[in-house]
Design an enzyme around this catalytic site. Structure first.
Site, PDB file in Angstrom:
ATOM      1  N   HIS A   1      57.292   0.606  34.309  1.00  0.00           N
ATOM      2  CA  HIS A   1      56.916   0.649  32.891  1.00  0.00           C
ATOM      3  C   HIS A   1      56.104  -0.560  32.411  1.00  0.00           C
ATOM      4  O   HIS A   1      55.007  -0.410  31.871  1.00  0.00           O
ATOM      5  CB  HIS A   1      58.184   0.793  32.051  1.00  0.00           C
ATOM      6  CG  HIS A   1      57.957   1.256  30.653  1.00  0.00           C
ATOM      7  ND1 HIS A   1      57.405   2.474  30.350  1.00  0.00           N
ATOM      8  CD2 HIS A   1      58.213   0.664  29.461  1.00  0.00           C
ATOM      9  CE1 HIS A   1      57.333   2.621  29.040  1.00  0.00           C
ATOM     10  NE2 HIS A   1      57.809   1.521  28.470  1.00  0.00           N
TER      11      HIS A   1
ATOM     12  N   SER B   1      53.888   3.007  25.290  1.00  0.00           N
ATOM     13  CA  SER B   1      55.325   3.243  25.093  1.00  0.00           C
ATOM     14  C   SER B   1      55.632   3.573  23.626  1.00  0.00           C
ATOM     15  O   SER B   1      55.144   4.577  23.121  1.00  0.00           O
ATOM     16  CB  SER B   1      56.082   2.010  25.585  1.00  0.00           C
ATOM     17  OG  SER B   1      57.439   2.282  25.708  1.00  0.00           O
TER      18      SER B   1
END
Ligand code: NAG
Ligand code: NAG
Ligand code: NAG
Ligand code: NAG
Ligand code: NAG
Length: 404
Positions: free
Chosen positions: A376, A171
């Site tokens: 995620h 990320s």
């Protein structure tokens, strides 16, 4: 409109309620310690020590004076640097324990493992010159990419007498890789292998449900935080622990999961390692600057992957152009292997496709099918992380470093 402003003010006040709660509850901590998984209370050093990995904590000072703390698991193999996501820390690569967290497994495979901590998180909080708070928190992911990473990478290459290292980012850990390689292109040559998990550059298609309200009120939000002197966002607090413990107690009707559904697009609670949920919850968030958050949100509104937007007047002064310059990812010539999930809210398919069309040296592109429902946070905290992420990462490293 008015309601959302009231909501934001209420949200800011909650920051303070939270700190009162924190003070009251911390006196009960000792009593609770004995009742739960002790990993809840351990930092990166404590976790590594508990599981027998004899870590070192090493501080590196950047050119602009920030002291960046890394954790090192010394091994004789080639060095690999692990870089966490936003408001997280090196704990991210450790909290699921040796059976599921990547850092231990890379050390077991013989790699010399280094865990980065971004400026302003729970571990990297010092400055060489003890500058005032307002000045200290004046950074975004740009400085992480142009200052923190180069300093840490140079230190690692120096002490290991290597010319290159491998890089694993998740990320924001991929965002700052793109920033480094585009703004300091010399560093491309210091990367042997990079593996980028859930990459984030353009975020025009971000699916966070609250993003509309937040981005429309960004100016108001920043003036409130500025006025209140709240330069730090989502700091690590001992109350993280209390929250996470209360979570476990209510299991299986678990309110703490609501945060993971609403903010991260988690599909099933079972996907987020239920046996470790209290440990995960007690280690996040770990803090970043308000400005960093603003920088990400600006790029949502602008649909550009660009430097910080000060408004056209100051932009002219700082950048000599009204619009902030773009990060040119075409300069990221280091070899990259990408693993992205089609249903990720932060690293969305549309945005990742754009990134993919511009990166010049993609060695592998692995798309996780939407039918997997892989969200995620599962890249680091997932029940299924071992097969879907870790085994692939280790195989890529062993192949590309000729370690078989
Ligand atoms: C890891 O898995 C093995 C076998 O499944 C188990 O015996 C061991 O207790 C686990 N280790 C930890 C720290 O959970
Ligand atoms: C923050 O950084 C910007 C850009 O470098 C600079 O213009 C500004 O004066 C700084 N603000 C503070 C409070 O240090
Ligand atoms: C590299 O290490 C040597 C000695 O270990 C030290 O003197 C030198 O300052 C270091 N250089 C950098 C760039 O860290
Ligand atoms: C991806 O999942 C869908 C179902 O959601 C399926 O129809 C498709 O065949 C899958 N694609 C691949 C490449 O596995
Ligand atoms: C906060 C914000 O939206 N900032 C800028 C994002 O980018 C557009 C286009 O470059 C600007 O108009 C916004 O001011």
């Amino acid at each position: 409109m008015v309601l959302s402003k009231v909501g934001i003010v209420a949200f800011m006040i909650l920051f303070n309620v939270d700190s009162v709660f924190n003070n009251v509850m911390s006196s009960h901590i000792d009593k609770m310690k004995s009742e739960w998984d002790s990993d809840v209370f351990l930092d990166s050093f404590g976790l590594l020590t508990k599981y027998g990995y004899a870590p070192e904590r090493i501080s590196v000072t950047t050119e602009d004076g920030y002291v960046i703390d890394t954790f090192h698991i010394p091994r004789s193999g080639p060095p690999v640097l692990l870089v966490h996501g936003i408001t997280d820390s090196s704990d991210e690569w450790l909290v699921l324990g040796p059976n599921r967290s990547l850092a231990y497994q890379l050390a077991d495979a013989g790699l010399d493992v280094w865990l980065y901590n971004s400026r302003g998180n729970r571990y990297s909080r010092e400055h060489r010159d003890n500058i005032p708070k307002k000045e200290y928190w004046n950074f975004t992911y740009e400085e992480m990419g142009t200052q923190d990473l180069p300093a840490v990478i140079d230190h690692i290459l120096n002490v290991t007498s290597q010319e290159k290292l491998s890089y694993i980012g998740f990320s924001q850990g991929t965002t700052i890789f793109f920033v480094m390689c585009s703004m300091k292109p010399d560093y491309n040559t210091k990367i042997e292998v990079s593996i980028l998990l859930a990459p984030v550059a353009w975020i025009a298609h971000l699916k966070l449900p609250t993003i509309g309200i937040v981005s429309r009120n960004l100016e108001l939000l920043s003036s409130i935080t500025e006025a209140l002197g709240l330069y730090e966002l989502y700091p690590f607090k001992i109350s993280n622990v209390i929250k996470s413990l209360s979570c476990l107690r209510l299991y299986p009707t678990n309110v703490c999961y609501i945060d993971f559904y609403i903010n991260y697009g988690l599909v099933h609670s079972d996907y987020l390692s239920p046996d470790k949920i209290a440990v995960i919850g007690s280690h996040i968030p770990a803090g970043t600057s308000n400005l960093n958050f603003q920088h990400f949100i600006q790029n949502y509104s602008s649909k550009r992957f660009q430097r910080f937007d000060y408004g056209s007047k100051k932009n002219l002064k700082v950048y000599s152009s009204k619009q902030p310059p773009l990060y040119n990812v075409e300069l990221v010539t280091a070899p990259v292997s990408i693993i992205a999930s089609e249903i990720d809210w932060y690293s969305t398919n549309d945005d990742v496709q754009k990134l993919k069309s511009k990166l010049p040296n993609i060695k592998r592109f692995i798309a996780l099918n939407s039918s997997l429902e892989f969200s995620h946070l599962e890249f680091v905290y997932g029940t299924r992380v071992q097969k879907i992420v870790n085994e692939r990462v280790i195989n890529i490293l062993l192949d590309d470093l000729n370690m078989r």
